[in-house]
Each structure stands twice: as C-alpha cells, then as structure tokens.
Design an enzyme around this catalytic site. Structure first.
Site, short mmCIF file in Angstrom:
data_model
loop_
_atom_site.label_atom_id
_atom_site.label_comp_id
_atom_site.label_asym_id
_atom_site.label_seq_id
_atom_site.Cartn_x
_atom_site.Cartn_y
_atom_site.Cartn_z
N GLU A 33 0.80 -1.22 0.00
CA GLU A 33 0.00 0.00 0.00
C GLU A 33 0.84 1.28 0.00
O GLU A 33 0.34 2.36 0.27
CB GLU A 33 -0.97 -0.03 1.18
CG GLU A 33 -1.92 -1.21 1.08
CD GLU A 33 -2.96 -1.26 2.16
OE1 GLU A 33 -2.96 -0.37 3.04
OE2 GLU A 33 -3.79 -2.18 2.14
N ASP A 43 -4.58 -0.27 11.96
CA ASP A 43 -5.33 -1.45 11.52
C ASP A 43 -4.57 -2.65 12.04
O ASP A 43 -3.49 -2.98 11.55
CB ASP A 43 -5.44 -1.50 9.99
CG ASP A 43 -6.13 -2.78 9.50
OD1 ASP A 43 -6.63 -3.55 10.35
OD2 ASP A 43 -6.16 -3.01 8.29
N GLU A 76 -8.77 -0.24 13.90
CA GLU A 76 -9.57 -1.11 13.02
C GLU A 76 -9.25 -2.57 13.32
O GLU A 76 -8.09 -2.92 13.52
CB GLU A 76 -9.21 -0.77 11.57
CG GLU A 76 -9.86 -1.63 10.52
CD GLU A 76 -9.31 -1.31 9.14
OE1 GLU A 76 -9.30 -2.23 8.30
OE2 GLU A 76 -8.87 -0.16 8.90
N LYS A 128 -15.61 -1.49 1.90
CA LYS A 128 -14.82 -1.99 0.78
C LYS A 128 -15.79 -2.56 -0.26
O LYS A 128 -16.50 -3.53 0.02
CB LYS A 128 -13.86 -3.09 1.23
CG LYS A 128 -12.73 -2.60 2.13
CD LYS A 128 -11.90 -3.77 2.63
CE LYS A 128 -10.67 -3.30 3.40
NZ LYS A 128 -9.94 -4.45 4.01
N ARG A 179 -8.16 -1.66 -1.40
CA ARG A 179 -7.63 -2.97 -1.02
C ARG A 179 -6.13 -2.96 -1.30
O ARG A 179 -5.62 -2.09 -1.98
CB ARG A 179 -8.29 -4.11 -1.82
CG ARG A 179 -9.79 -4.28 -1.65
CD ARG A 179 -10.28 -4.37 -0.20
NE ARG A 179 -9.79 -5.48 0.57
CZ ARG A 179 -10.46 -6.59 0.85
NH1 ARG A 179 -11.68 -6.76 0.38
NH2 ARG A 179 -9.95 -7.53 1.63
N SER A 180 -5.44 -3.97 -0.78
CA SER A 180 -3.99 -3.99 -0.98
C SER A 180 -3.63 -4.26 -2.44
O SER A 180 -2.59 -3.82 -2.93
CB SER A 180 -3.33 -5.03 -0.07
OG SER A 180 -3.93 -6.29 -0.25
N LYS A 194 -9.33 5.46 3.41
CA LYS A 194 -8.07 4.73 3.46
C LYS A 194 -7.70 4.38 2.02
O LYS A 194 -8.42 3.62 1.38
CB LYS A 194 -8.23 3.43 4.25
CG LYS A 194 -8.28 3.59 5.75
CD LYS A 194 -8.43 2.23 6.42
CE LYS A 194 -7.26 1.30 6.08
NZ LYS A 194 -7.39 -0.02 6.75
#
Length: 434
Positions: free
Chosen positions: A210, A247, A292, A344, A373-374, A395
């Site tokens: 990320e 997270d 998170e 998401k 998402r990653s 995010k």
C-alpha cells in the site's frame, strides 16, 4: 434515457501483478463506462467470493477468466437493453442471477465490475461527475459535500509486509488542515520525514503493497515512535496536527482463542482482555484516534468488552468483522459492537449494497470509512464514492505508488471542482467517538 447495448469483461493485472477483472459498459448514445476490481490480502472469512480459476499453470491459479466469462456470457445478456440509470435494478438482477449469499456462483469480482462500470457509464451519459451521479440515483440528501480525512498508511506490517511488525497498518490522519489539499500535503511531508528518520536509523525504506514503508522494526511501539519523530521532522505537532490510526487485522493474529504478537517484547500471547489492556496502554502514550479490527472477526464477546471500554476514546472500526455486509453489520449494531464500519466495495460486490451499508451506519450513529484494497488498479472510483456518501474518511494507502495516489489526485480534482460546496472536517469526522 440511454440503454445498455454492450458489456465486455476482460482480465487485466493489478498492483501486485495478479489478474483482476475489468468491465466496459457501452450505451446506446455511445457512452462508455469502465471499471476495474480491487483485491485484498487479509480478507474476512465472510467476504463475498472473489472467483479465481484455480489453474496452477496460469498465474499460479489466480486467473480470472471464469469471472470474465460470467460477465460476457451470463450477466451481459440479462442486462443488455436496460436503462442505465436503474442502478438498483441492475444490481438486484445480478444478485438474483447469482443466487448465493456470497456471490460464489458468478463471483463478486464479476458482479462488482459490471456494477461500477454501469455507474460510470451512467455518470458519463448524464454528463455528471460520478460523485454527483451516485447522489442522484440513490437520493442522497445533503447540503454539503465532505472531503475525507486521509488515513495514510505510512508503515506496513502484518500481511502487507515481510517484517516483524505485527500490526498491519500504522496510519497518520492530518486533522488540523483546513482543506483536503492541505491535509494531503501534510501527509506527504510526514511520509518524506519518515523516510529521512528511517534512513538515519539504518532501516530499509522499501515499501509494502500500500505504499508505506516496511522496516524491520523491533516492536509495534517502535513503529509509533518513528512516526512521532517523522511528524516533528516535517514541522508538525503530534496530537494537534497529526493523529494516528491503526489497523491491527487481529483475525490474522488469532488462533485457539488467543492472539500472538511476535513483535512484543513481553507477553507475546494475549487474551482478548490483554489486547484491550494493550490498546489502553498505547492510548496513554500516543494520540491514537482509530483502531480497526482490534480483535478477531470471530471474537464477538471480546469486541463487546472492547467497545464498552474504549468507545468513548476511540473510533473502533469493523472491517473483517462486518465485511461491508448489512446483515452482519445489523447484528453488530444490535449487540453494540464497534462504532464504525470499513467500506470496501469488493467485500460485498455491488454498488447498491455498498451504499446500503453506509446508510445503515449513519442511521445507527456509526461512522463509515471508505477503503481501497492492498491489490489495486488505476481505477479511482472510491474517491468519488467517499465524497458522494460523505464518509468523511478514506483509506487509500501512503504517499507513493500510482495505484494509491490516483485516488488522492481524484480527490484534489473533486475539491477544486466543488469549491465552497465542499468541507473538510478534520477531527470532527470521527463523530462516533462518544
């Protein structure tokens, strides 16, 4: 109104070199909508199914030709001829066509690709920005558009990096900025400050999935310490200008009703109550505003205690816990678990279900955090969705990698376009802390 004349899926490559689904939706007026689907690394067990081919001779089994075939051969014939603005109907048809709880027949990656491409085609056909179009078709009522606080993941650990840091994401939130543009600048400056700090200490400055750094630090607390140093190097005050978010991705640490944190010097194995005490200790030392997935998705009893003890001090976000699923989320709301939900789009697999989860959060007094998402692509629709739905937080990674920056850059454009019709809330965006 324009109608769908063609839907075409294809296999493309995401930011981790894995295949993913991209869909084109063509309308009768010549308009095109195109969307690409993201993919996660640490995933909740109850997420909608990402359909993979399983052919080990091709992309190690991660090909998505089955999902693409489902788009072209099953979904497309059912949707061709429909009016593009009937987004809810379009999504409902695909959900019914799939016929399973987790989209395991057609694949969430197939359904979502079509759903998002339809939204983009509709916005283009109606000559509206995506954020405005989404508000219109879902009848979102608000006088203002809110630009989200960026939760920038500047140190990666856990499943997102190959190091001995247990917690998956260490994020900064620039809360003193008057605008999103200034908030992003602050975040970028802290990111560069962190690179300087890590270099001076002899740590590697390679980045994770990320875009955050993935140094082989000695402990989780050391990650927070070097971020504090980076904030000061950038010329900001810890706690006033920049606050922190974590997270934990605790489901990845959970086995046999215990949590194992290899990066901790003392008490590597912890109970739920130990984890809650661990967070309490971190709160005494650092200005953490959000945690998170602080406990496992299966540890609902622990979550109940965590919420009771820390909801007045922290935003407690459910990601793997709720997987953007309104049925699961409602159960959590009824039981008083968490006070925020991570959103998401690919966890649930359609735009309409995503919007429903955000609206459910607001009605219950929870916050909603829009998330990437990653495994990402150049698609920036989550930036538009964050603004359309006034999530107030997003995010989408660190201040590097184009697959992350394209979302931030889209938010810059949106803020410029909206001008006085938009607001940046800073710390007020964390409104569920009560």
């Amino acid at each position: 109104m324009a109608k769908i004349v063609k839907i075409a899926g294809r296999e493309i490559i995401d930011s981790r070199g894995n295949p993913t689904v991209e869909v084109d939706v063509r309308l009768g007026d010549g308009t095109l909508g195109r969307a690409a689907v993201p993919s996660g690394a640490s995933t909740g067990s109850r997420e909608a199914l990402e359909l993979r081919d399983g052919d080990k001779k091709r992309f190690g089994g991660k090909g998505v030709l089955k999902a693409v075939s489902n788009v072209n051969d099953i979904i497309a014939p059912k949707l061709t001829g429909l009016e593009i603005t009937k987004q809810q109907d379009i999504d409902d048809i695909m959900i019914k066509l799939d016929g399973t709880d987790f989209k395991s027949s057609l694949g969430a990656n197939a359904v979502l690709g079509v759903s998002l491409a339809c939204a983009k085609a509709g916005s283009n056909s109606n000559k509206l920005p995506v954020y405005e179009y989404v508000r219109e078709i879902y009848n979102v009522k608000s006088d203002k558009y809110v630009l989200p606080v960026p939760l920038m993941n500047i140190i990666n650990g856990g499943e997102h990096a190959d190091n001995n840091v247990d917690l998956q994401e260490f994020m900064i939130a620039p809360v003193s900025a008057p605008t999103f543009r200034e908030a992003l600048r602050m975040g970028c400056e802290v990111f560069h400050g962190l690179k300087k700090v890590l270099n001076e200490k002899g740590y590697a400055t390679g980045v994770g999935d990320e875009g955050g750094f993935a140094p082989n630090l000695k402990s989780n607390a050391q990650a927070l310490e070097v971020i504090c140093e980076a904030v000061k190097v950038a010329g900001y005050e810890v706690g006033r200008d920049i606050v922190f978010a974590l997270d934990v991705a605790a489901s990845e640490l959970y086995e046999n009703n215990k949590y194992t944190l290899e990066g901790e010097v003392k008490e590597k194995v912890k109970t739920s109550k130990d984890m809650i005490a661990f967070y309490g200790d971190l709160l005494k030392e650092y200005p953490i505003i959000s945690i998170e997935d602080g406990l496992s998705e299966s540890d609902w009893d622990g979550w109940k205690i965590l919420t009771e003890k820390l909801k007045s001090r922290l935003q407690l976000v459910g990601d793997d816990l709720f997987v953007t699923n309104t049925k699961i989320f409602k159960d959590g709301i009824d039981k008083g678990i968490a006070n925020s939900i991570l959103i998401k789009v690919n966890q649930i697999g359609s735009l309409s279900e995503t919007v429903a989860a955000v609206q459910m959060a607001y009605k219950a007094g929870y916050t909603a955090v829009m998330s990437h998402r990653s495994g990402e692509t150049e698609d920036s629709i989550i930036a538009d969705l964050a603004v359309a739905l006034n999530t107030g937080q997003i995010k989408t990674g660190s201040a590097s990698r184009t697959d992350r920056m394209c979302k931030y850059n889209q938010l810059l454009r949106i803020e410029e376009e909206l001008g006085s019709k938009s607001a940046y809330l800073g710390k007020s965006a964390f409104s569920s802390i009560k």
